[in-house]
Motif scaffolding. Structure first.
Motif, mmCIF file in Angstrom:
data_model
loop_
_atom_site.group_PDB
_atom_site.id
_atom_site.type_symbol
_atom_site.label_atom_id
_atom_site.label_comp_id
_atom_site.label_asym_id
_atom_site.label_seq_id
_atom_site.Cartn_x
_atom_site.Cartn_y
_atom_site.Cartn_z
ATOM 1 N N GLU A 62 1.174 -1.370 0.112
ATOM 2 C CA GLU A 62 -0.211 0.180 -0.401
ATOM 3 C C GLU A 62 0.400 1.752 -0.193
ATOM 4 O O GLU A 62 0.521 2.112 -0.241
ATOM 5 C CB GLU A 62 -0.840 -0.023 1.654
ATOM 6 N N ASP A 63 1.822 1.434 0.307
ATOM 7 C CA ASP A 63 2.745 2.690 0.301
ATOM 8 C C ASP A 63 2.649 3.284 0.820
ATOM 9 O O ASP A 63 2.223 4.375 0.428
ATOM 10 C CB ASP A 63 3.128 3.046 -1.786
ATOM 11 N N LEU A 64 2.533 2.454 2.099
ATOM 12 C CA LEU A 64 2.059 3.730 3.538
ATOM 13 C C LEU A 64 3.448 4.076 4.309
ATOM 14 O O LEU A 64 4.060 3.033 4.445
ATOM 15 C CB LEU A 64 1.212 3.226 4.524
ATOM 16 N N THR A 65 3.528 5.247 5.003
ATOM 17 C CA THR A 65 4.324 5.312 5.693
ATOM 18 C C THR A 65 4.036 5.088 7.199
ATOM 19 O O THR A 65 3.112 4.917 7.637
ATOM 20 C CB THR A 65 4.784 7.036 6.281
ATOM 21 N N SER A 66 4.938 5.041 7.942
ATOM 22 C CA SER A 66 4.967 4.529 9.538
ATOM 23 C C SER A 66 3.277 5.193 10.253
ATOM 24 O O SER A 66 3.298 4.602 10.562
ATOM 25 C CB SER A 66 6.112 4.767 9.841
ATOM 26 N N ASP A 67 3.731 6.468 9.894
ATOM 27 C CA ASP A 67 3.016 7.410 10.854
ATOM 28 C C ASP A 67 1.422 7.141 10.295
ATOM 29 O O ASP A 67 0.093 7.025 10.965
ATOM 30 C CB ASP A 67 2.990 8.660 10.456
ATOM 31 N N ARG A 68 1.388 6.640 8.393
ATOM 32 C CA ARG A 68 -0.169 5.812 8.442
ATOM 33 C C ARG A 68 -0.167 4.666 8.446
ATOM 34 O O ARG A 68 -1.226 4.383 8.840
ATOM 35 C CB ARG A 68 0.119 6.178 6.604
#
Length: 170
Positions: A124-130
């Motif tokens: 999903e190419d999400l960052t740690s924050d997301r």
């Protein structure tokens, strides 16, 4: 009359009519169910906006019409994207399939918690924050989980490689 009582009265009175409306305009029972559920979900969320009496049916028809339009736009969008993907794949040179069974085995061997954060980060190419928002933890905890999951995946891949080498030597 409470909001719930009002919604139930509207649902009981107009479900059959909205069902017929959706059935005549969709090509599958799943699509019909989606239209009905989305229409009545909107009615529940906006119960104060639903008019009284027979006007409620007209309001529900309007909602169902917009749901159908959104559904149609989604289908068109998917068809256009599928056609574009087919064209891009046809234009590309043939790709030799890569055997990724060892990756799949290593990934599947991880705990669910690790698979989830890795999938969110990689697929999903999400960052740690997301990722933190999705799994319901702090950003620091998400970074820690992701780092540990990557280490466990690396170790699992190394074990898979060792097993492959051992099997080839035997």
């Amino acid at each position: 009359m409470t909001d719930r009582d009002r919604f139930e009265a509207i649902y009981d009175a107009y479900y059959p009519v909205i069902h017929q409306y959706a059935t005549r305009r969709t090509s599958s029972s799943d699509d019909t169910a989606d239209v009905i559920s989305e229409t009545f979900l909107t009615a529940w969320r906006r119960i104060d906006d639903v008019p009284e009496g027979e006007e409620a049916l007209l309001w529900l028809y309007g909602v169902a019409r917009r749901v159908l339009a959104n559904q149609h736009r989604g289908e068109v969008r998917r068809a256009v994207l599928a056609e574009r993907l087919r064209a891009e794949l046809a234009a590309d040179r043939p790709v030799k399939p890569v055997d990724l069974d060892h990756v799949r085995l290593a990934f599947d061997g991880l705990p669910e918690r690790d698979r989830e954060v890795l999938a969110l980060a990689c697929w999903e190419d999400l960052t740690s924050d997301r990722i933190a928002k999705v799994v319901g933890c702090t950003a620091i905890a998400a970074r820690t989980r992701l780092r540990r999951a990557r280490k466990r995946l690396t170790a699992a891949l190394e074990r898979q490689a060792s097993l492959t080498i051992a099997m080839e030597e035997a």
